[in-house]
Design a protein around this motif. Sequence first.
Motif, short mmCIF file in Angstrom:
data_model
loop_
_atom_site.label_atom_id
_atom_site.label_comp_id
_atom_site.label_asym_id
_atom_site.label_seq_id
_atom_site.Cartn_x
_atom_site.Cartn_y
_atom_site.Cartn_z
N LEU A 175 0.82 -1.21 0.00
CA LEU A 175 0.00 0.00 0.00
C LEU A 175 0.85 1.26 0.00
CD1 LEU A 175 -2.86 -0.95 2.47
CD2 LEU A 175 -2.98 -0.71 0.00
N GLN A 176 2.00 1.19 0.64
CA GLN A 176 2.89 2.35 0.66
C GLN A 176 3.43 2.64 -0.73
OE1 GLN A 176 6.15 2.01 3.36
NE2 GLN A 176 6.70 4.17 3.22
N ALA A 177 3.75 1.60 -1.48
CA ALA A 177 4.23 1.79 -2.85
C ALA A 177 3.14 2.37 -3.73
CB ALA A 177 4.73 0.47 -3.43
N LEU A 178 1.91 1.88 -3.55
CA LEU A 178 0.79 2.45 -4.30
C LEU A 178 0.57 3.91 -3.94
CD1 LEU A 178 -1.84 -0.43 -4.24
CD2 LEU A 178 -0.64 0.47 -6.22
N GLN A 179 0.70 4.23 -2.66
CA GLN A 179 0.53 5.62 -2.24
C GLN A 179 1.61 6.51 -2.86
OE1 GLN A 179 0.74 6.24 1.97
NE2 GLN A 179 -0.06 8.32 1.83
N GLN A 180 2.82 6.03 -2.96
CA GLN A 180 3.89 6.81 -3.57
C GLN A 180 3.62 7.03 -5.06
OE1 GLN A 180 7.45 4.68 -2.65
NE2 GLN A 180 7.63 5.55 -0.58
N VAL A 181 3.13 5.99 -5.75
CA VAL A 181 2.84 6.11 -7.17
C VAL A 181 1.73 7.13 -7.40
CG1 VAL A 181 1.92 4.90 -9.18
CG2 VAL A 181 3.69 3.83 -7.78
N PHE A 182 0.61 6.98 -6.68
CA PHE A 182 -0.49 7.91 -6.84
C PHE A 182 -0.11 9.31 -6.37
CE2 PHE A 182 -3.39 4.11 -6.74
CZ PHE A 182 -3.81 4.25 -8.06
N GLY A 183 0.69 9.40 -5.33
CA GLY A 183 1.13 10.70 -4.85
C GLY A 183 1.98 11.42 -5.88
N SER A 184 2.84 10.67 -6.59
CA SER A 184 3.65 11.31 -7.63
C SER A 184 2.81 11.74 -8.81
CB SER A 184 4.77 10.36 -8.08
OG SER A 184 4.22 9.23 -8.72
N ILE A 185 1.74 10.99 -9.11
CA ILE A 185 0.84 11.39 -10.20
C ILE A 185 0.05 12.63 -9.81
CG2 ILE A 185 -1.19 10.69 -11.53
CD1 ILE A 185 -0.10 7.81 -11.40
N ILE A 186 -0.51 12.62 -8.61
CA ILE A 186 -1.34 13.73 -8.14
C ILE A 186 -0.50 14.97 -7.88
CG2 ILE A 186 -2.92 14.46 -6.30
CD1 ILE A 186 -4.11 12.37 -8.12
N ALA A 187 0.79 14.82 -7.60
CA ALA A 187 1.65 15.96 -7.32
C ALA A 187 1.78 16.88 -8.52
CB ALA A 187 3.03 15.48 -6.88
N HIS A 188 1.54 16.36 -9.72
CA HIS A 188 1.64 17.19 -10.93
C HIS A 188 0.42 18.08 -11.12
CE1 HIS A 188 5.31 15.27 -12.18
NE2 HIS A 188 4.75 14.07 -12.08
N ILE A 189 -0.65 17.83 -10.37
CA ILE A 189 -1.85 18.65 -10.46
C ILE A 189 -1.75 19.75 -9.40
CG2 ILE A 189 -4.36 18.66 -10.30
CD1 ILE A 189 -4.30 15.67 -10.97
N PRO A 190 -1.71 21.02 -9.84
CA PRO A 190 -1.54 22.10 -8.86
C PRO A 190 -2.79 22.27 -8.00
CG PRO A 190 -1.87 22.99 -11.07
CD PRO A 190 -1.77 21.50 -11.21
N GLY A 191 -2.57 22.55 -6.72
CA GLY A 191 -3.66 22.82 -5.81
C GLY A 191 -4.30 21.59 -5.20
N VAL A 192 -3.79 20.40 -5.49
CA VAL A 192 -4.37 19.18 -4.95
C VAL A 192 -3.35 18.51 -4.05
CG1 VAL A 192 -5.32 16.91 -5.51
CG2 VAL A 192 -5.81 18.84 -6.99
N SER A 193 -3.73 18.31 -2.79
CA SER A 193 -2.86 17.59 -1.87
C SER A 193 -3.58 16.32 -1.44
CB SER A 193 -2.52 18.45 -0.66
OG SER A 193 -3.69 18.75 0.05
N VAL A 194 -2.86 15.22 -1.44
CA VAL A 194 -3.45 13.92 -1.13
C VAL A 194 -2.88 13.43 0.18
CG1 VAL A 194 -3.72 11.57 -1.93
CG2 VAL A 194 -3.69 13.43 -3.57
N ASN A 195 -3.77 13.22 1.15
CA ASN A 195 -3.35 12.75 2.47
C ASN A 195 -4.36 11.73 2.97
OD1 ASN A 195 -1.21 14.55 2.53
ND2 ASN A 195 -2.49 16.17 3.38
N GLY A 196 -4.20 10.48 2.61
CA GLY A 196 -5.07 9.46 3.15
C GLY A 196 -5.70 8.59 2.09
N VAL A 197 -6.29 7.52 2.58
CA VAL A 197 -6.88 6.53 1.70
C VAL A 197 -8.16 7.04 1.05
CG1 VAL A 197 -7.85 4.19 1.67
CG2 VAL A 197 -5.86 4.67 3.06
N SER A 198 -8.89 7.90 1.74
CA SER A 198 -10.17 8.37 1.20
C SER A 198 -10.00 9.12 -0.12
CB SER A 198 -10.88 9.25 2.22
OG SER A 198 -10.12 10.41 2.48
N TYR A 199 -8.90 9.82 -0.26
CA TYR A 199 -8.65 10.52 -1.52
C TYR A 199 -8.42 9.53 -2.66
CZ TYR A 199 -8.25 14.81 1.16
OH TYR A 199 -8.52 15.87 1.97
#
Length: 83
Positions: free
Chosen positions: A3-27
């Motif tokens: 799950l941590q690896a998946l979170q890192q992958v999705f976090g790196s994808i979402i990081a390219h979208i300005p104004g969106v911060s991802v913190n948690g499974v619900s996102y």
Amino acid sequence: MSLQALQQVFGSIIAHIPGVSVNGVSYYIAFAGIAILLTFVVAGVIIMLAKAFKATWNLTPSGFLKLLLALGVVLIIIGIVVP
């Protein structure tokens, strides 16, 4: 894959979208739901376009001219709104 690896992958994808911060499974669950809904919308649009293309062969000449007129008006409106 953990799950941590998946979170890192999705976090790196979402990081390219300005104004969106991802913190948690619900996102991620919400992101998956939006992706599923978007898939249904895209599939519906493709099916509607295929049906519309198939229906154009059965149009009368006046119906075809009405279709072209409507398409021209829509394109003009889009051309005015987009710039």
